[in-house]
Design a protein around this motif. Structure first.
Motif, PDB file in Angstrom:
ATOM      1  N   LYS A   6       0.841  -1.210   0.000  1.00  0.00           N
ATOM      2  CA  LYS A   6       0.000   0.000   0.000  1.00  0.00           C
ATOM      3  C   LYS A   6       0.871   1.252   0.000  1.00  0.00           C
ATOM      4  CE  LYS A   6      -3.916   2.161   0.116  1.00  0.00           C
ATOM      5  NZ  LYS A   6      -4.780   2.157  -1.061  1.00  0.00           N
ATOM      6  N   GLU A  62       2.401   2.488  -3.297  1.00  0.00           N
ATOM      7  CA  GLU A  62       1.566   3.228  -4.247  1.00  0.00           C
ATOM      8  C   GLU A  62       1.904   4.715  -4.260  1.00  0.00           C
ATOM      9  OE1 GLU A  62      -2.540   2.413  -3.347  1.00  0.00           O
ATOM     10  OE2 GLU A  62      -2.281   0.250  -3.623  1.00  0.00           O
ATOM     11  N   THR A  63       2.442   5.242  -3.143  1.00  0.00           N
ATOM     12  CA  THR A  63       2.713   6.684  -3.066  1.00  0.00           C
ATOM     13  C   THR A  63       4.123   7.041  -2.601  1.00  0.00           C
ATOM     14  OG1 THR A  63       1.781   6.772  -0.840  1.00  0.00           O
ATOM     15  CG2 THR A  63       0.294   7.281  -2.671  1.00  0.00           C
ATOM     16  N   VAL A  64       4.867   6.095  -2.066  1.00  0.00           N
ATOM     17  CA  VAL A  64       6.214   6.375  -1.548  1.00  0.00           C
ATOM     18  C   VAL A  64       7.241   5.734  -2.475  1.00  0.00           C
ATOM     19  CG1 VAL A  64       7.792   6.087   0.409  1.00  0.00           C
ATOM     20  CG2 VAL A  64       5.344   6.409   0.828  1.00  0.00           C
ATOM     21  N   ARG A  65       8.209   6.541  -2.915  1.00  0.00           N
ATOM     22  CA  ARG A  65       9.264   6.043  -3.796  1.00  0.00           C
ATOM     23  C   ARG A  65      10.518   5.703  -2.994  1.00  0.00           C
ATOM     24  NH1 ARG A  65       7.563  10.680  -6.046  1.00  0.00           N
ATOM     25  NH2 ARG A  65       9.524  11.744  -5.587  1.00  0.00           N
TER      26      ARG A  65
END
Length: 68
Positions: A29, A32-35
């Motif tokens: 999860k 999806e937003t943390v690189r």
């Protein structure tokens, strides 16, 4: 080899399937937003008991990621 600077964030995942599934779900999860996630550390493990059996797992993680 270059020097790295990491930032950490704390996640809490939950699952009825077990600890490993809980960790994988939380990391997927966040992905999806943390690189640039590089490592994780299990900080706390909890569970819910229902009728004498483990009904739910809850795991808190610290996740480290490199800054760009």
């Amino acid at each position: 080899m270059s020097n790295h600077v990491y930032k950490t964030l704390e996640l809490t995942g939950s699952s009825t399937s077990g600890i490993e599934d809980t960790v994988n779900t939380a990391i997927a999860k966040a992905n999806e937003t943390v690189r640039n996630m590089q490592w994780f550390e299990v900080v706390e493990t909890r569970g819910h008991i229902h009728n004498g059996k483990v009904a739910h797992w809850q795991v808190t993680l610290k996740v480290g990621f490199t800054l760009e």
